[in-house]
Each structure stands twice: as structure tokens, then as C-alpha cells.
Design a protein around this motif. Sequence first.
Motif, PDB file in Angstrom:
ATOM      1  N   UNK A   1       0.824  -1.224  -0.018  1.00 22.33           N
ATOM      2  CA  UNK A   1       0.114   0.140  -0.049  1.00 22.33           C
ATOM      3  C   UNK A   1       0.893   1.264  -0.147  1.00 22.33           C
ATOM      4  N   UNK A   2       0.205   2.514  -0.122  1.00 24.91           N
ATOM      5  CA  UNK A   2       1.091   3.697  -0.198  1.00 24.91           C
ATOM      6  C   UNK A   2       0.342   4.848   0.534  1.00 24.91           C
ATOM      7  N   UNK A   3       1.203   5.550   1.168  1.00 22.71           N
ATOM      8  CA  UNK A   3       0.633   6.823   1.799  1.00 22.71           C
ATOM      9  C   UNK A   3       1.440   7.994   1.125  1.00 22.71           C
ATOM     10  N   UNK A   4       0.659   9.171   0.760  1.00 22.24           N
ATOM     11  CA  UNK A   4       1.004  10.239   0.515  1.00 22.24           C
ATOM     12  C   UNK A   4       0.734  11.332   1.672  1.00 22.24           C
ATOM     13  N   UNK A   5       1.928  11.750   2.237  1.00 18.87           N
ATOM     14  CA  UNK A   5       1.757  12.755   3.165  1.00 18.87           C
ATOM     15  C   UNK A   5       1.364  14.267   2.568  1.00 18.87           C
ATOM     16  N   UNK A   6       0.720  14.899   3.709  1.00 14.57           N
ATOM     17  CA  UNK A   6       0.295  16.167   3.286  1.00 14.57           C
ATOM     18  C   UNK A   6       1.631  17.215   2.694  1.00 14.57           C
ATOM     19  N   UNK A   7       2.757  16.836   3.265  1.00 16.35           N
ATOM     20  CA  UNK A   7       3.513  17.688   2.915  1.00 16.35           C
ATOM     21  C   UNK A   7       4.397  17.129   1.832  1.00 16.35           C
ATOM     22  N   UNK A   8       4.096  16.045   1.136  1.00 19.45           N
ATOM     23  CA  UNK A   8       4.806  15.713  -0.186  1.00 19.45           C
ATOM     24  C   UNK A   8       5.615  14.269   0.047  1.00 19.45           C
ATOM     25  N   UNK A   9       5.851  13.496  -0.947  1.00 21.25           N
ATOM     26  CA  UNK A   9       6.500  12.481  -0.912  1.00 21.25           C
ATOM     27  C   UNK A   9       5.653  11.170  -0.847  1.00 21.25           C
ATOM     28  N   UNK A  10       6.244  10.212  -0.937  1.00 22.30           N
ATOM     29  CA  UNK A  10       5.536   8.926  -0.918  1.00 22.30           C
ATOM     30  C   UNK A  10       5.941   7.828   0.222  1.00 22.30           C
ATOM     31  N   UNK A  11       5.131   7.166   0.721  1.00 25.58           N
ATOM     32  CA  UNK A  11       5.499   6.255   1.800  1.00 25.58           C
ATOM     33  C   UNK A  11       5.174   4.756   1.197  1.00 25.58           C
ATOM     34  N   UNK A  12       6.035   3.798   0.708  1.00 26.42           N
ATOM     35  CA  UNK A  12       5.599   2.596   0.316  1.00 26.42           C
ATOM     36  C   UNK A  12       5.351   1.662   1.831  1.00 26.42           C
ATOM     37  N   UNK A  13       4.643   0.918   1.895  1.00 31.33           N
ATOM     38  CA  UNK A  13       4.255   0.013   2.837  1.00 31.33           C
ATOM     39  C   UNK A  13       4.224  -1.487   2.340  1.00 31.33           C
ATOM     40  N   UNK A  14       4.946  -2.132   2.836  1.00 30.61           N
ATOM     41  CA  UNK A  14       4.906  -3.777   2.275  1.00 30.61           C
ATOM     42  C   UNK A  14       4.705  -4.400   3.931  1.00 30.61           C
ATOM     43  N   UNK A  15       3.831  -5.317   4.021  1.00 28.19           N
ATOM     44  CA  UNK A  15       3.427  -6.011   4.997  1.00 28.19           C
ATOM     45  C   UNK A  15       3.641  -7.577   4.633  1.00 28.19           C
ATOM     46  N   UNK A  16       4.204  -8.412   5.733  1.00 32.83           N
ATOM     47  CA  UNK A  16       4.606  -9.527   5.562  1.00 32.83           C
ATOM     48  C   UNK A  16       4.268 -10.412   6.514  1.00 32.83           C
ATOM     49  N   UNK A  17       3.874 -11.777   6.483  1.00 32.40           N
ATOM     50  CA  UNK A  17       3.490 -12.809   7.415  1.00 32.40           C
ATOM     51  C   UNK A  17       4.506 -13.232   8.206  1.00 32.40           C
ATOM     52  N   UNK A  18       4.305 -13.573   9.429  1.00 31.29           N
ATOM     53  CA  UNK A  18       5.466 -14.082  10.201  1.00 31.29           C
ATOM     54  C   UNK A  18       5.198 -15.730  10.365  1.00 31.29           C
ATOM     55  N   UNK A  19       6.193 -16.396  10.828  1.00 31.23           N
ATOM     56  CA  UNK A  19       6.145 -17.736  10.757  1.00 31.23           C
ATOM     57  C   UNK A  19       4.942 -18.310  11.933  1.00 31.23           C
TER      58      UNK A  19
END
Length: 344
Positions: free
Chosen positions: A326-344
Amino acid sequence: MGESSGRVTPFETIVEAAGDPMYTLDAAGRFDYVNDALVQQVTYSRADILGDPVARLLTDRAVRRCYDAIDSLHAGDADAETIEIQVTPGDGTRRNAEVTIALLPTESGDGGGDDGYRGTVGIVRDITDVRRSEQQLAVLERILRHNLRNELTVIAGRADHLQQELDDEALAEHAADALAAAERIRSLSEGVRDLHESVRPEESLSTHDLVAVVERAVETRVGTQPETTVRVDCPDSAVILATDAVALAVSELLQNAVDHGRPPVTISVADGDDGVTLRIADEGPGIPTSEREAVLTKTETPLAHGSGLGLWLVTWVLDSCGGDLSFETPADGGTVAIARFRTP
């Protein structure tokens, strides 16, 4: 269980509702039952099929493979066998099919052994289109990896020569643009190679330390681009379930932030109750909405499409290990890419 009784059994109700082509064979290998979904896949009527040997709908090689699978079931090697065969639906064509075969229960309720053998039950899945798509992709991948790359080498070499030899500054600039375009296309072809070699549906999951994966990706990126500023905020370790391609996915996310954002790039890893989360943030203009929509909806359209393969690669890797992007776009610009993983 044949259809001559006129009674609808619970078994028949279930298999008709399932929607997949299913059948049963008697001990002699003759069709004893076929559901509507199977009849719809062939040119024969139900009356034509019932009582006929299974060979009517199979190639000779497929018949041998089915009997080999039945022998394996008799030996008790497994409760069911899944094989890939070719079927002949009666219209002169051959279709690729994946068939799961199991022994019918004996009178005593057991499902193996030769004593009291009553026949088999099978579930059929047509995979013709899947195999055709795989073949087409293999050809395209070969063209991109070899033919196109060889031609690009010629174009890049000529463009570089012109750039060095031309006295006219404007023409030299055109040559430089052509060289840059050739390099971008070469990068795309290498991306296809990475996809082909790394994103394999049959690859099994294993444990990986995401922190170690991140540290290696940062070390490689900074080593090739010393001007890059990357801030890392990670615990000592964070174990995830993923395929080996997770390293390529992390590298692609980092490269995307470095190439299209502005420094510094910030990477963090958090280990929580619902899994491990990787966040890669940059202060650049952000990923265009059309690219985000294409990747998140997993559909490309003329209005929503990507400009490369990197984010698609990341998406497919995460899909293969039960994660998500997923992605977030902060109000002050830029991009945050968010990767979520499963755990054992």
C-alpha cells in the motif's frame, strides 16, 4: 451410483453445485457418472459417455498416466493424485487438463488396496489457456532478454559514438537522448528477466530476516550511488515468511524511492502482532496516482497504468507470500511505500 436409478444422491447434488467437471469410473475404467460441467466441456451427450471407457476422452499417453496414478493410489502412496494430461473433447482438438484422481471407497469404507476396488472419482480443471499464456510469456521473455537486448546494444553503441564524434552541440544532444532511451529500454528488459527468474508460483515459502534483507539492499544501493542518503530504523531482526524473491522486492522499493524521490530516504521495519511492516519513505513528488491505482487494483487500463515493472514485481512477490503493498502520501509531499509480511 449410476444414473439409471433416477434418484439424485447427495453426492450428485454436491458435485453439480461445485461447478467443476467431475466424473466417476467403474473398476473397468468406464464412465459411471459425469456431471453437467463435464458434459458441457465435450461434444458428446451424457448418454454417449456413460458406459464408455475413459479412453474416449483421453489421448493414449493420458490413459497411461491415469493408470499409473491409480497404481500409485493402490500402493497407498497418497489419498489422491493430481496429474496433467491432454483430453480429446470430440471436436478434433486437444485440451490441457489437470486431473485429481482418488479411489472410490470400498464396501468397507476404505479407499485403497486392490480388494474390493470399485473405481475412481476425478475432478478436472481445464488449464489450456494457462499453459498457452505461459508459452506466450516465455516467448516474449526470450525476445525481450535476447533479441531486443542485442539490438539495443547496437543502438546504444551507435548513439554513444555519435555523441562523442558530433561537433554540432544540438545533434550531440539528440544522440545523448537516444542513448538514454536505449538504456531505459534495456533496464525494462532486465526487469523482465528478474520477473521470470524470481517470481515463480511454485517457489515455497521460507523464513527470512527482513532486517538483514534491508541492510543488504541499502549497502548495495549506497555502494553504487554514494550520493544517496538512506536512514534506517530497524530492530535487531524481524523474521518473515517469504520466497527468496523478497530481496528483489525490497531492492525495487528502495530503488524507486532513490530514483524518483528526493533524499533522504527513510526505511523502517516494525515487528507487530499482525505481522512485520516495512516502510520506505522519500520526499519526492510521489508516485503518480495512475501508477498506484494500477498496482493496487492489479489492473492496467489506458488511464491507470505503470511506467515500468518494478512495482508490479513487488506486488507479485508480496502476493506470493501472503503479504500486501500500500502507499501513503503525506500532506507535505513524498511517498511512503508500505509492505506487510506474514510471520512464521
